[in-house]
Design an enzyme around this catalytic site. Structure first.
Site, PDB file in Angstrom:
ATOM      1  N   GLU A  95       0.806  -1.232   0.000  1.00 38.49           N
ATOM      2  CA  GLU A  95       0.000   0.000   0.000  1.00 38.49           C
ATOM      3  C   GLU A  95       0.836   1.278   0.000  1.00 38.49           C
ATOM      4  O   GLU A  95       0.382   2.314  -0.468  1.00 38.49           O
ATOM      5  CB  GLU A  95      -0.942   0.008   1.207  1.00 38.49           C
ATOM      6  CG  GLU A  95      -2.167  -0.863   0.978  1.00 38.49           C
ATOM      7  CD  GLU A  95      -2.997  -0.963   2.237  1.00 38.49           C
ATOM      8  OE1 GLU A  95      -3.247   0.087   2.865  1.00 38.49           O
ATOM      9  OE2 GLU A  95      -3.359  -2.091   2.608  1.00 38.49           O
ATOM     10  N   HIS A 138       3.577   1.778  -1.732  1.00 37.01           N
ATOM     11  CA  HIS A 138       3.815   2.057  -3.155  1.00 37.01           C
ATOM     12  C   HIS A 138       2.529   2.592  -3.802  1.00 37.01           C
ATOM     13  O   HIS A 138       2.562   3.546  -4.582  1.00 37.01           O
ATOM     14  CB  HIS A 138       4.219   0.782  -3.906  1.00 37.01           C
ATOM     15  CG  HIS A 138       5.525   0.179  -3.490  1.00 37.01           C
ATOM     16  ND1 HIS A 138       5.613  -1.049  -2.876  1.00 37.01           N
ATOM     17  CD2 HIS A 138       6.802   0.635  -3.598  1.00 37.01           C
ATOM     18  CE1 HIS A 138       6.892  -1.336  -2.647  1.00 37.01           C
ATOM     19  NE2 HIS A 138       7.626  -0.336  -3.058  1.00 37.01           N
ATOM     20  N   LYS A 160       9.789   7.402   3.318  1.00 40.22           N
ATOM     21  CA  LYS A 160      10.325   6.199   3.963  1.00 40.22           C
ATOM     22  C   LYS A 160      11.836   6.113   3.728  1.00 40.22           C
ATOM     23  O   LYS A 160      12.598   5.707   4.585  1.00 40.22           O
ATOM     24  CB  LYS A 160       9.604   4.976   3.383  1.00 40.22           C
ATOM     25  CG  LYS A 160      10.335   3.665   3.495  1.00 40.22           C
ATOM     26  CD  LYS A 160       9.981   2.982   4.762  1.00 40.22           C
ATOM     27  CE  LYS A 160      10.549   1.592   4.949  1.00 40.22           C
ATOM     28  NZ  LYS A 160      11.509   1.090   4.049  1.00 40.22           N
ATOM     29  N   ARG A 194      10.415  -5.700   2.184  1.00 39.58           N
ATOM     30  CA  ARG A 194      11.194  -6.635   3.001  1.00 39.58           C
ATOM     31  C   ARG A 194      10.374  -7.218   4.158  1.00 39.58           C
ATOM     32  O   ARG A 194      10.746  -8.257   4.703  1.00 39.58           O
ATOM     33  CB  ARG A 194      12.435  -5.939   3.562  1.00 39.58           C
ATOM     34  CG  ARG A 194      13.484  -5.655   2.509  1.00 39.58           C
ATOM     35  CD  ARG A 194      14.785  -5.217   3.165  1.00 39.58           C
ATOM     36  NE  ARG A 194      15.886  -5.176   2.209  1.00 39.58           N
ATOM     37  CZ  ARG A 194      16.165  -4.140   1.424  1.00 39.58           C
ATOM     38  NH1 ARG A 194      15.436  -3.055   1.495  1.00 39.58           N
ATOM     39  NH2 ARG A 194      17.176  -4.196   0.578  1.00 39.58           N
TER      40      ARG A 194
HETATM   41  P1  AMP Z   1      11.189   0.405  -3.189  1.00 40.81           P
HETATM   42  O1  AMP Z   1      10.384  -0.506  -4.036  1.00 40.81           O
HETATM   43  O2  AMP Z   1      11.401  -0.083  -1.795  1.00 40.81           O
HETATM   44  O3  AMP Z   1      12.473   0.848  -3.868  1.00 40.81           O
HETATM   45  O4  AMP Z   1      10.331   1.725  -3.006  1.00 40.81           O
HETATM   46  C1  AMP Z   1       9.838   2.433  -4.114  1.00 40.81           C
HETATM   47  C2  AMP Z   1       9.303   3.751  -3.634  1.00 40.81           C
HETATM   48  O5  AMP Z   1       8.239   3.541  -2.705  1.00 40.81           O
HETATM   49  C3  AMP Z   1      10.353   4.606  -2.913  1.00 40.81           C
HETATM   50  O6  AMP Z   1      10.193   5.966  -3.280  1.00 40.81           O
HETATM   51  C4  AMP Z   1      10.014   4.381  -1.470  1.00 40.81           C
HETATM   52  O7  AMP Z   1      10.412   5.445  -0.617  1.00 40.81           O
HETATM   53  C5  AMP Z   1       8.500   4.265  -1.531  1.00 40.81           C
HETATM   54  N1  AMP Z   1       7.998   3.548  -0.351  1.00 40.81           N
HETATM   55  C6  AMP Z   1       8.395   2.337   0.089  1.00 40.81           C
HETATM   56  N2  AMP Z   1       7.753   2.033   1.230  1.00 40.81           N
HETATM   57  C7  AMP Z   1       6.939   3.080   1.505  1.00 40.81           C
HETATM   58  C8  AMP Z   1       6.031   3.371   2.567  1.00 40.81           C
HETATM   59  N3  AMP Z   1       5.834   2.533   3.588  1.00 40.81           N
HETATM   60  N4  AMP Z   1       5.360   4.539   2.527  1.00 40.81           N
HETATM   61  C9  AMP Z   1       5.569   5.429   1.504  1.00 40.81           C
HETATM   62  N5  AMP Z   1       6.407   5.205   0.490  1.00 40.81           N
HETATM   63  C10 AMP Z   1       7.087   4.051   0.489  1.00 40.81           C
END
Ligand code: AMP
Length: 283
Positions: free
Chosen positions: A34, A36, A150, A188
């Site tokens: 959620e 994302h 985050k 994760r």
């Molecule tokens: P990732 O797939 O972990 O590289 O994250 C992709 C994007 O989603 C990045 O800009 C993260 O900061 C954002 N994101 C990941 N987890 C969250 C969260 N819990 N709340 C808001 N944005 C998030």
């Protein structure tokens, strides 16, 4: 619609740009949750079309096992994105489509932002992040790109990257989405056992406690308090706790009027590394 080749997606996007319609972009590594989706929803509300990239970027991992074990769930991700209203293109390239033949990082100077916290503990991480985002921005030419707080250090680095590379994209920061007990949502988290998941709310509780006491306690006292909480935990091992200035991400030793601060945590639950951060009250 899933695109594996940037050339084909580019043609689709050109038809929007030609009509002067804006393209929103949400870069991700997949295993969507959620958090994302909140970025994608914001992007949909501000643009005619949204591209979500799903790519586990090898150059930003300094740990081979973390890269290998990173969850890859493209089919489920596409289904989740399908539940949203609006025009969404998924870009899920292989390494060669994005990098060509040489999979190496460009070396960046982000004015010191890259040496703090995550940069200290994950060698070369932000060169990898900068490299992949530069490639993605140049391939997709979005109007706006959305990043979660985050990864607050990453968000600040992306702002710097866009200036360094002179990319015509507006960077939009978005709030952290959390599980009901407070743990920041993360791909994760899927790898946590039920006990680890339950106990990992300690990260949020610690940040909240620091926020509550920020105005009346000194930074060394808050630091000791946070470290003390983790020292008593049987399930979480603290890698770092820091209070840093939000502009330059330098560790704060004492509070200065007019500056804004955030508290940052990285901790391990078993072999799973979790990060989180929280805005602190204005002084
Ligand atoms: P990732 O797939 O972990 O590289 O994250 C992709 C994007 O989603 C990045 O800009 C993260 O900061 C954002 N994101 C990941 N987890 C969250 C969260 N819990 N709340 C808001 N944005 C998030």
């Amino acid at each position: 619609m899933i695109y594996h080749q940037q050339e084909i997606l580019r043609k689709e996007l050109d038809s929007f740009s030609q009509k002067k319609q804006s393209v929103g972009f949400v870069p991700t590594m997949g295993a969507l949750h959620e958090g994302h989706l909140s970025l994608v929803e914001k992007a949909l509300s501000e643009n005619e079309v949204v591209v979500v990239s799903i790519f586990v970027n090898p150059t930003q991992f300094d740990n081979a096992s973390d890269l290998e074990k990173y969850p890859r769930t493209l089919k489920a991700d596409a289904q989740l994105l399908n539940t949203l209203k609006g025009t969404i293109f998924i870009y899920a390239p292989n390494v060669a489509d994005l990098y060509g033949e040489t999979v190496i990082s460009k070396k960046y100077n982000f004015g010191g932002l890259e040496h703090a916290m995550e940069g200290k503990y994950r060698t070369g991480h932000f060169d990898g992040v900068g490299t992949v985002l530069n490639l993605l921005f140049r391939a997709l030419q979005p109007t706006r790109a959305y990043f979660g707080e985050k990864d607050f250090q990453q968000l600040q680095i992306v702002r710097r990257l866009v200036a360094i590379e002179q990319l015509p994209v507006t960077v939009v920061g978005c709030p952290i989405l959390r599980e009901s007990h407070g743990l920041a949502m993360s791909s994760r988290n899927q790898r946590l056992t039920a006990t680890q998941f339950k106990e990992a709310d300690l990260i949020y509780k610690t940040l909240k406690k620091v926020r509550e006491h920020f105005l009346e306690e000194s930074i060394p006292t808050l630091q000791a308090m946070a470290e003390g909480i983790f020292a008593e935990s049987a399930h979480l091992e603290l890698e770092y706790f820091e209070i840093a200035n939000i502009e330059n991400l330098k560790t704060a030793r004492r509070k200065r009027k007019g500056n804004s601060y955030r508290a940052f945590v990285a901790a391990y639950a078993g072999e799973i590394r979790l990060i989180d951060n929280m805005e602190l009250p204005k002084i």
